[in-house]
Design an enzyme around this catalytic site. Structure first.
Site, PDB file in Angstrom:
ATOM      1  N   LEU A   1     -33.340 -50.027 -28.767  1.00 16.35           N
ATOM      2  CA  LEU A   1     -33.563 -49.803 -30.200  1.00 16.35           C
ATOM      3  C   LEU A   1     -34.950 -50.254 -30.659  1.00 16.35           C
ATOM      4  O   LEU A   1     -35.116 -50.761 -31.761  1.00 16.35           O
ATOM      5  CB  LEU A   1     -32.481 -50.462 -31.065  1.00 16.35           C
ATOM      6  CG  LEU A   1     -31.034 -50.026 -30.776  1.00 16.35           C
ATOM      7  CD1 LEU A   1     -30.072 -50.746 -31.703  1.00 16.35           C
ATOM      8  CD2 LEU A   1     -30.871 -48.510 -30.962  1.00 16.35           C
TER       9      LEU A   1
ATOM     10  N   GLU B   1     -57.033 -44.755 -53.368  1.00 15.82           N
ATOM     11  CA  GLU B   1     -58.063 -44.353 -54.322  1.00 15.82           C
ATOM     12  C   GLU B   1     -59.364 -45.107 -54.062  1.00 15.82           C
ATOM     13  O   GLU B   1     -60.462 -44.548 -54.122  1.00 15.82           O
ATOM     14  CB  GLU B   1     -57.592 -44.645 -55.763  1.00 15.82           C
ATOM     15  CG  GLU B   1     -56.346 -43.892 -56.195  1.00 15.82           C
ATOM     16  CD  GLU B   1     -55.068 -44.661 -55.909  1.00 15.82           C
ATOM     17  OE1 GLU B   1     -54.962 -45.257 -54.814  1.00 15.82           O
ATOM     18  OE2 GLU B   1     -54.167 -44.639 -56.755  1.00 15.82           O
TER      19      GLU B   1
ATOM     20  N   CYS C   1     -52.158 -47.287 -59.527  1.00 15.98           N
ATOM     21  CA  CYS C   1     -51.570 -48.536 -60.015  1.00 15.98           C
ATOM     22  C   CYS C   1     -52.486 -49.185 -61.049  1.00 15.98           C
ATOM     23  O   CYS C   1     -53.685 -48.908 -61.114  1.00 15.98           O
ATOM     24  CB  CYS C   1     -51.311 -49.482 -58.856  1.00 15.98           C
ATOM     25  SG  CYS C   1     -52.818 -50.131 -58.117  1.00 15.98           S
TER      26      CYS C   1
ATOM     27  N   ARG D   1     -37.818 -44.038 -35.965  1.00 16.99           N
ATOM     28  CA  ARG D   1     -37.585 -45.486 -35.857  1.00 16.99           C
ATOM     29  C   ARG D   1     -38.777 -46.250 -36.392  1.00 16.99           C
ATOM     30  O   ARG D   1     -38.632 -47.270 -37.068  1.00 16.99           O
ATOM     31  CB  ARG D   1     -37.367 -45.881 -34.391  1.00 16.99           C
ATOM     32  CG  ARG D   1     -36.017 -45.487 -33.865  1.00 16.99           C
ATOM     33  CD  ARG D   1     -35.879 -45.976 -32.433  1.00 16.99           C
ATOM     34  NE  ARG D   1     -34.586 -45.634 -31.870  1.00 16.99           N
ATOM     35  CZ  ARG D   1     -34.255 -45.864 -30.601  1.00 16.99           C
ATOM     36  NH1 ARG D   1     -35.133 -46.412 -29.775  1.00 16.99           N
ATOM     37  NH2 ARG D   1     -33.065 -45.537 -30.164  1.00 16.99           N
TER      38      ARG D   1
HETATM   39  C1  AOF Z   1     -51.887 -46.842 -55.577  1.00 15.06           C
HETATM   40  N1  AOF Z   1     -52.514 -46.508 -54.435  1.00 15.06           N
HETATM   41  O1  AOF Z   1     -52.711 -46.529 -52.202  1.00 15.06           O
HETATM   42  C2  AOF Z   1     -50.839 -47.584 -53.152  1.00 15.06           C
HETATM   43  C3  AOF Z   1     -50.159 -47.887 -54.373  1.00 15.06           C
HETATM   44  O2  AOF Z   1     -49.822 -55.309 -53.445  1.00 15.06           O
HETATM   45  P1  AOF Z   1     -50.659 -54.090 -53.713  1.00 15.06           P
HETATM   46  O3  AOF Z   1     -51.858 -54.391 -54.552  1.00 15.06           O
HETATM   47  O4  AOF Z   1     -51.007 -53.332 -52.461  1.00 15.06           O
HETATM   48  O5  AOF Z   1     -49.766 -53.113 -54.618  1.00 15.06           O
HETATM   49  C4  AOF Z   1     -48.618 -52.505 -54.106  1.00 15.06           C
HETATM   50  C5  AOF Z   1     -48.032 -51.570 -55.128  1.00 15.06           C
HETATM   51  O6  AOF Z   1     -49.009 -50.601 -55.515  1.00 15.06           O
HETATM   52  C6  AOF Z   1     -46.863 -50.755 -54.591  1.00 15.06           C
HETATM   53  O7  AOF Z   1     -45.625 -51.388 -54.798  1.00 15.06           O
HETATM   54  C7  AOF Z   1     -46.981 -49.465 -55.407  1.00 15.06           C
HETATM   55  O8  AOF Z   1     -46.451 -49.617 -56.707  1.00 15.06           O
HETATM   56  C8  AOF Z   1     -48.477 -49.305 -55.523  1.00 15.06           C
HETATM   57  N2  AOF Z   1     -48.993 -48.582 -54.345  1.00 15.06           N
HETATM   58  N3  AOF Z   1     -50.701 -47.485 -55.536  1.00 15.06           N
HETATM   59  O9  AOF Z   1     -52.379 -46.576 -56.657  1.00 15.06           O
HETATM   60  C9  AOF Z   1     -52.067 -46.840 -53.232  1.00 15.06           C
HETATM   61  N4  AOF Z   1     -50.345 -47.989 -51.971  1.00 15.06           N
HETATM   62 ZN    ZN Z   2     -53.577 -48.832 -56.487  1.00 13.02          ZN
END
Ligand code: AOF
Ligand code: ZN
Length: 395
Positions: A231, A79, A102, A211
């Site tokens: 591997l 975002e 998030c 992989r």
């Molecule tokens: C989003 N957008 O592009 C991603 C999300 O350690 P951080 O700050 O990178 O947070 C990782 C967590 O954020 C991950 O476990 C998942 O819950 C969320 N990932 N969220 O809004 C993103 N990669």
């Molecule tokens: Zn985020």
């Protein structure tokens, strides 16, 4: 009723055009932006661990104003990348993202704040983020800030894209899949054990891609003795990240010259064994840089359920089982397998003694055969790639 035939659109690097071009042409309006977000997300396959793959598209007055995807753990979220690219065009715009934004401070600040600050008008998220630190709260914060959040666009494809992340976050266990290459008559080798290569170049490229997306690759000692595989991941551009290599070796028969021990790369080599193996051998292997994991035996086999629990706790979100037939059989009978991927090559090997993909006892009645759901069939090179999910591993 038979299993319904349906193509599942999985964004993969190799197959991206195949999966998306037709789709984008066909779907009018909003869905096409979510598909674009999914496609962007899939570009970082294998690079975002332990984070999910996330892509984002910002649309203003019917035109794409900004795009972005999460490139690796620690880097800005999708975002934020898209908001940066859109600049002033974020005001009142629609934001499409394949996972709920998030709302926590992790390695990076919350996306919800960035979205509110940018004046985004509406959010389309394909699905909620099951991460307990987010799970519904990210969407809640946006709604309360007056930004409506709609879930469900392309939810199935979004779930498939991040199937390993989702299983691991929800259950603490890794997503486990078996990859196998068989002849038209279901054999994985000739009666003399010749098994390289049943499938061709293009199939192998897809396997390397798999992989690349896996945290660990697991094989039995029989496969190491017969094929001496490395591997490692060989993907074009050399961006592959080698998964941990895991060898199930109850008696520690692995030769010290085995390529899994000598051709390391950055992944770890873990030899899973039992108390039946000699401690001296274990020491020698440790000196060679391998981890030796001594497990309880479950009858004849190593307890696969326990092994997966250990992996899950260590943060291994996905395990790819690459052979041989006994390892596949014990993983299937332990009920730890989520998915199988079979390449069926147009060759006939024949021979009563030639092995098939799954050993063990097998079932005696067809009623007990494992049937798969949510099937997809893709032509890769001269082979057909059949993918299907197991009910016990439904995530
Ligand atoms: C989003 N957008 O592009 C991603 C999300 O350690 P951080 O700050 O990178 O947070 C990782 C967590 O954020 C991950 O476990 C998942 O819950 C969320 N990932 N969220 O809004 C993103 N990669
Ligand atoms: Zn985020």
């Amino acid at each position: 009723m038979g299993e319904e035939y349906r193509e599942v659109r999985l964004p993969r690097r190799n197959l991206r055009d195949f999966f998306y071009e037709r789709e984008v042409m066909k779907e009018p309006g909003e869905e096409k932006y979510m598909l674009r977000a999914l496609e962007l997300a899939g570009r970082a396959r294998g690079l975002t661990r332990p984070n999910p793959m996330v892509g984002c598209v910002i649309v203003r007055r019917g035109a794409v104003a900004g795009e972005g995807f999460h490139q690796r753990a620690g880097a800005p979220h999708a975002e934020v990348m898209a908001i940066r690219e859109a600049g002033k065009e974020t005001l009142g715009a629609d934001l499409y993202v394949n996972l709920e934004p998030c709302c926590h401070h992790g390695r990076t600040p919350p996306c919800t704040e960035a979205i509110i600050t940018a004046g985004i008008g509406r959010v389309y998220a394909a699905m909620e983020d099951p991460n307990p630190r987010v799970s519904g709260r990210g969407g809640g914060i946006l709604s309360r800030a007056g930004i409506p959040v709609t879930y469900g666009l392309s939810a199935e494809s979004a779930g498939r894209l991040n199937e390993t992340y989702l299983k691991h976050v929800r259950t603490g266990l890794p997503f486990v899949f078996i990859k196998s290459a068989v002849s038209l008559d279901g054999k994985t080798a000739t009666r003399t054990g010749d098994s390289r290569w049943i499938t061709g170049e293009e199939e192998r490229a897809v396997v390397h891609d798999m992989r690349n997306g896996a945290d660990a690759i697991l094989v039995g000692i029989g496969t190491v003795l017969a094929d001496d595989p490395r591997l490692t991941t060989r993907v074009p551009g050399g961006k592959g990240r080698n998964p941990d290599r895991v060898v199930m070796d109850p008696l520690l028969r692995i030769p010290h010259r085995a390529k899994v021990l000598t051709h390391g790369g950055e992944g770890k080599t873990i030899i899973v064994t039992t108390g039946l193996a000699s401690g001296e051998r274990a020491e020698k292997l440790r000196k060679l840089g391998a981890e030796v994991l001594v497990m309880k035996k479950q009858g004849q086999f190593i307890d696969m359920k326990e092994l997966m629990t250990i992996f899950g706790k260590r943060g291994v979100a996905s395990v790819m089982i690459e052979g041989g037939s006994e390892v596949a059989a014990s993983a299937l009978s332990a009920g730890v397998v989520d998915k199988v991927v079979y390449f069926i090559a147009p060759t006939i090997i024949g021979g009563k003694e030639a092995p098939g993909a799954v050993g063990g006892e097998g079932v005696s009645s067809l009623r007990d055969a494992i049937s798969l759901w949510d099937l997809s069939y893709t032509r890769v090179g001269k082979s057909i790639m059949v993918e299907g999910y197991l009910r016990n591993g439904k995530n």
